[in-house]
Design a protein around this motif. Structure first.
Motif: not given
Length: 356
Positions: A164-177
């Motif tokens: 889940g952390e890997a998902c959240d970090k990718f999402a954040k780096a991609a610009g997702l809130p």
């Protein structure tokens, strides 16, 4: 047997009443909007919100349950998440549970939050024992041998970053809130996965542990190489901007989620070589992800055993699962006293109950 469940391990304050027939009442308050301002959970703010909300939520729960003029006489046990989680948040729930236990003379039970997630599947399906438990959340990725509702053994766990952390970090780096997991899943549904774009990390071994740090690095590298593919900024809600997303980002999201799901199933299949489960239980926040569900459905079909996944409302943190876990602990006559301690993430939950 009516059990009150209390959950406050991270940024959801939740209470529920569960008996043998199912859920009698449930209330939950999420702090996602508050922490979205900071791009992630702020522990001090989380614990303050729990302290502010837990009392009024308890009053609302009792009103919803309609237990009569003396509701506490109807409650047989109080089950509370003792860990793992954020220490300040856990302390609010544990202190509240202890106060209720002392004031009303109701036995207290401390619950392992992770095992609670797995037992949530038992509210909607019959778990066939022994079962392979796959717990996938923002902070944890565990494999369990489940020989019964109070008899679980950890077979493998994350050594660093959880799925889940890997998902959240990718999402954040991609610009997702924040929180980005559901939005990343929505982007992936619009894309086509490339099975070779990202690695299946820490699978070239013979153990059952996980490590998603390498995948997180690979995702960050891809995003740094494709800055024009980042999620479009704007004042409108992110869901309304999904149609504006670059196709390359959608494809990358699909590929990234496939890498996570296949890593999980590779290890799960390996665990099934160590013992023969009669069912597979997949639970936790990441169990809501459509790619994870699809890949585990394929694994279960291939092995010809049932796949049990809680409904979406029971995948995230909730008090229903804590009450259900408490019901099984009570049936095994396992309780705690007022010395019950909160256990933060990174420490093992002690087996310090006493038998009535």
């Amino acid at each position: 047997m009516l059990v009150l469940g209390i959950e406050s391990s991270c940024d959801e304050t939740a209470l529920a009443l569960v008996d043998e027939k199912g859920v009698r009442a449930s209330v939950i308050s999420s702090q996602a909007d508050i922490h979205a301002l900071f791009g992630g959970v702020v522990p001090e703010l989380a614990s303050r919100e729990h302290a502010r909300l837990i009392g009024p939520l308890c009053d609302s729960l009792l009103k919803q349950a309609n237990l009569g003029p003396e509701p506490w006489k109807a409650v047989d046990y109080i089950a509370v998440t003792r860990g793992p989680g954020l220490m300040g948040s856990l302390l609010v729930g544990v202190a509240f549970a202890k106060a209720l236990s002392l004031a009303h003379g109701i036995p207290l039970i401390g619950i392992d939050h992770l095992q609670g997630h797995l037992l949530a599947a038992g509210l909607e399906h019959e778990i066939l024992w022994p079962a392979l438990g796959v717990l996938i959340s923002g902070g944890h990725t565990h494999l369990y041998r489940m020989d019964g509702p109070v008899d679980m053994t950890v077979l493998g766990k994350t050594l660093d970053d959880a799925a889940g952390e890997a998902c959240d970090k990718f999402a954040k780096a991609a610009g997702l809130p924040y929180p980005g997991g559901a939005l990343l899943d929505a982007l992936g549904k619009k894309g086509t996965a490339d099975a070779h774009l990202f690695p299946r990390p820490y699978t070239h071994n013979d153990n059952l542990d996980f490590s998603f740090s390498g995948l997180k690095t690979a995702g960050s590298l891809w995003l740094s190489q494709h800055p024009q593919a980042h999620f479009p900024a704007g004042d409108s809600p992110a869901k309304e901007r999904l149609e504006l997303a670059d196709q390359r980002l959608c494809d990358a999201a699909a590929s990234y989620l496939l890498a996570i799901a296949e890593t999980l199933t590779i290890k799960a299949a390996r665990a099934m070589e160590r013992f023969t489960p009669r069912s597979i239980v997949v639970a936790g926040g990441v169990a809501a992800n459509s790619v994870v569900r699809r890949e585990f459905a394929r694994l279960a079909e291939k092995r010809n055993i049932p796949l049990l996944i809680p409904s979406l409302s029971l995948c995230g943190d909730n008090a229903v699962m804590i009450a259900e876990a408490g019901r099984h602990m009570a049936a095994a006559r396992r309780v705690h006293d007022l010395s019950l301690s909160a256990v933060p993430r990174g420490q093992s939950i002690p087996r310090d109950w006493r038998v009535l």
